[in-house]
Design an enzyme around this catalytic site. Sequence first.
Site: not given
Ligand code: GLA
Length: 725
Positions: A278, A364, A441, A477, A523-525, A530, A544, A610
């Site tokens: 920065f 998804d 990824r 993301m 963002s990947g969970g 934030d 996730d 269930e």
């Molecule tokens: C991330 C998200 C997941 C799913 C995958 C799809 O990991 O956190 O919930 O949406 O991407 O690629």
Amino acid sequence: MAILFDAEKQIFFLHTQNTTYQMKVDGQKYLLHLYYGKTMDASTEYMLTYFDRGFSGNPHTAGTDRTYSLDALPQEFPVLGNGDYRSVAFKVREENDCYGCDLRYLRHEISGHKYGIPGLPAAYGTNAQTLTVVLEDARLGLEVSLLYGVLEDCDVITRAVQVKNKGTKTVYIEKLASACLDFLYGTYDVITFYGRHAMERNMQRTRVSHGRQMVGSTRGCSSHQYNPFIILAGEDTSERRGECYGAAFVYSGSFGAETEKDQYDQTRFLMGLSEEQFSYPLEKNQVFYAPEVVLSYSEQGMNRLSQQFHRCVSKHICRGAWQHKIRPVLVNSWEACYFDFTGEDIVNLARQAAELGIEMVVLDDGWFGHRNDDNSSLGDWEVNEEKLGCTLGELADRIQETGVQFGIWIEPEMVSEDSELYRTHPEWIMQIPGKKPVRARNQLILDFANPKVVSYLYGKIAAVLSQGEIHYVKWDMNRSLSDIYSNYAVKQGAVLYDYMLGVYRLLEQLTADFPEILWEGCSGGGGRFDMGMLYYTPQIWCSDNTDAVDRVRIQYGTSFGYPLAVMGAHISAVPNHQTGRTTDFHTRGVVSMTGAFGYEMDLGKLSDEEKAQVREQISRYHEAAPLLQSGDYYRLSNPFTDEFGAWMVVDAGRRKALLSVVMLNIHGSLPVIYVKLDGLDETKEYRDTESGSVYSGAALMSCGLPVTLRLGDYQAYQIQFEATE
Ligand code: GLA
């Protein structure tokens, strides 16, 4: 009036319902910090002491007074260049690599509304005020405005900074922390929320000691690794007792939070933009804004502090049509079928959902380009009609016909090398000339510092969202930034910050143009969990990791800064896909139901028993949802150290409460677990709505409730209480 200025003493008082913040313009025109704590009308200026101390220099204007040193005085906005050798909030480099900033008070202004920050998220509120204190470095021609927002109702003071270059030369901002808190004495612990992908927001409590301790992110996103929410607590402070301060950064990019105990045993806390990569060039007449920090203080322990942040997030950060609405129960296709689906499969999922009372189906990843795994097509926001067997509009219609709503997933900031977008615009990625970029990824990052990229994506995504009735969008993301280089930018030291402005611009445009959509951040969970994201998306996929036992801990850590209603939480299949662990369907329900609730599994594989549980869970959720959305939240155990997780929510009138308990360990002849409740009315009696047993509120809080022991791993209990009159 929440903001007062004592002109004679030159002291500012910022009052919230239960707290006061004080600062003073002293004879040298420096802005000194005096006090932050419980309500205090009296000036605490007398606490400042002055001694001649070796190797702590004196500003030239102090003349021969050797007792005046910025190395020892508590300050509002310490800078590098005037003799403060602690970690500072502001570093400015001149073209010739000089660091000689010296900021003095110029003027101030008090206004009856809360400031906003152009291009950046910030807390808002109709009953809020702003104090702007303008500091000046006359030599550099810099005007630095410190912005203080006062949100009385939730005991919050916000801080942000505006820097204006009124000089003739470009300067480089190399560090800018929006908030600084200086404490004259005391032993403090710093509590941080660290983690990793699929195990976010674990809690760490360490003593603030001599030297600098720092957490933060250099990943271009707030990160799974350290959350931009921090607590500074007295050494004896616990959940229910003692003083503590919380700080949350309303920003989703790289950040830094530091604590430092100095040579005189004083403590400094700083929070703001990360210093890494920065170096923001500020040209003549240019203005720079540093993102907001939300501060709060409690003298009644950390649970109260969390409640103040919860109120702030739900009333002053989240926006839009869904801010206070009960969220629909959804089923997400990700853990149901990953990339392996057809349009017919999704319609089937919708039919099964409708039968069970689930209200929405979310499609998804995998509906666009030729994406059948995670190696291709990001950036190609064209519907894969061949895979779906129809257009997106037709799919949305067919889903709606089953009686449920429809949502989709997007990941706007990324591009796959195997995509039309990358082939057409290889210059739109972040890539350092002559260097191959780091892959993660198998995807690369689009240059959101380039407005062309942002407007292109707006066009593409808006077109998708216009193809049919879409009620929900999950904005994902899935990697950290690297190779910070924009073909568009003139100076690369601006790129990380400008990238975030680009992300916020796209979020603002899309959320404004599609106001009825429920937006979920991800963002990947929980890699970008934030307050910056919560300004645009009123909920975020918490992790996730959908394993119920891990989720008890992840949601516990998250609850310190964020309310339950913003935490996406779904019941998934067992053995769990992330841990291989098997937990009861009921346990998974108890854990998910206290968040933004849904399912993430192949509904076709549910047994009849269930299915009956799903129906029951949904009706329970609907009953409890208003309470969960707006009630006061209490942590009743620490699932990192206790054998059980326990938490409860109580409504404002203290008539209704929902208690949740999850056993995390089981042993032979287990001692009875007693859970002490909180937040109830001592004078009321409460009925367990299922068993009919009646208890005194005072007894439930003082003595607790014995939890009936059931054998088997990870048993869970959920008890609804209602006041008897
Ligand atoms: C991330 C998200 C997941 C799913 C995958 C799809 O990991 O956190 O919930 O949406 O991407 O690629």
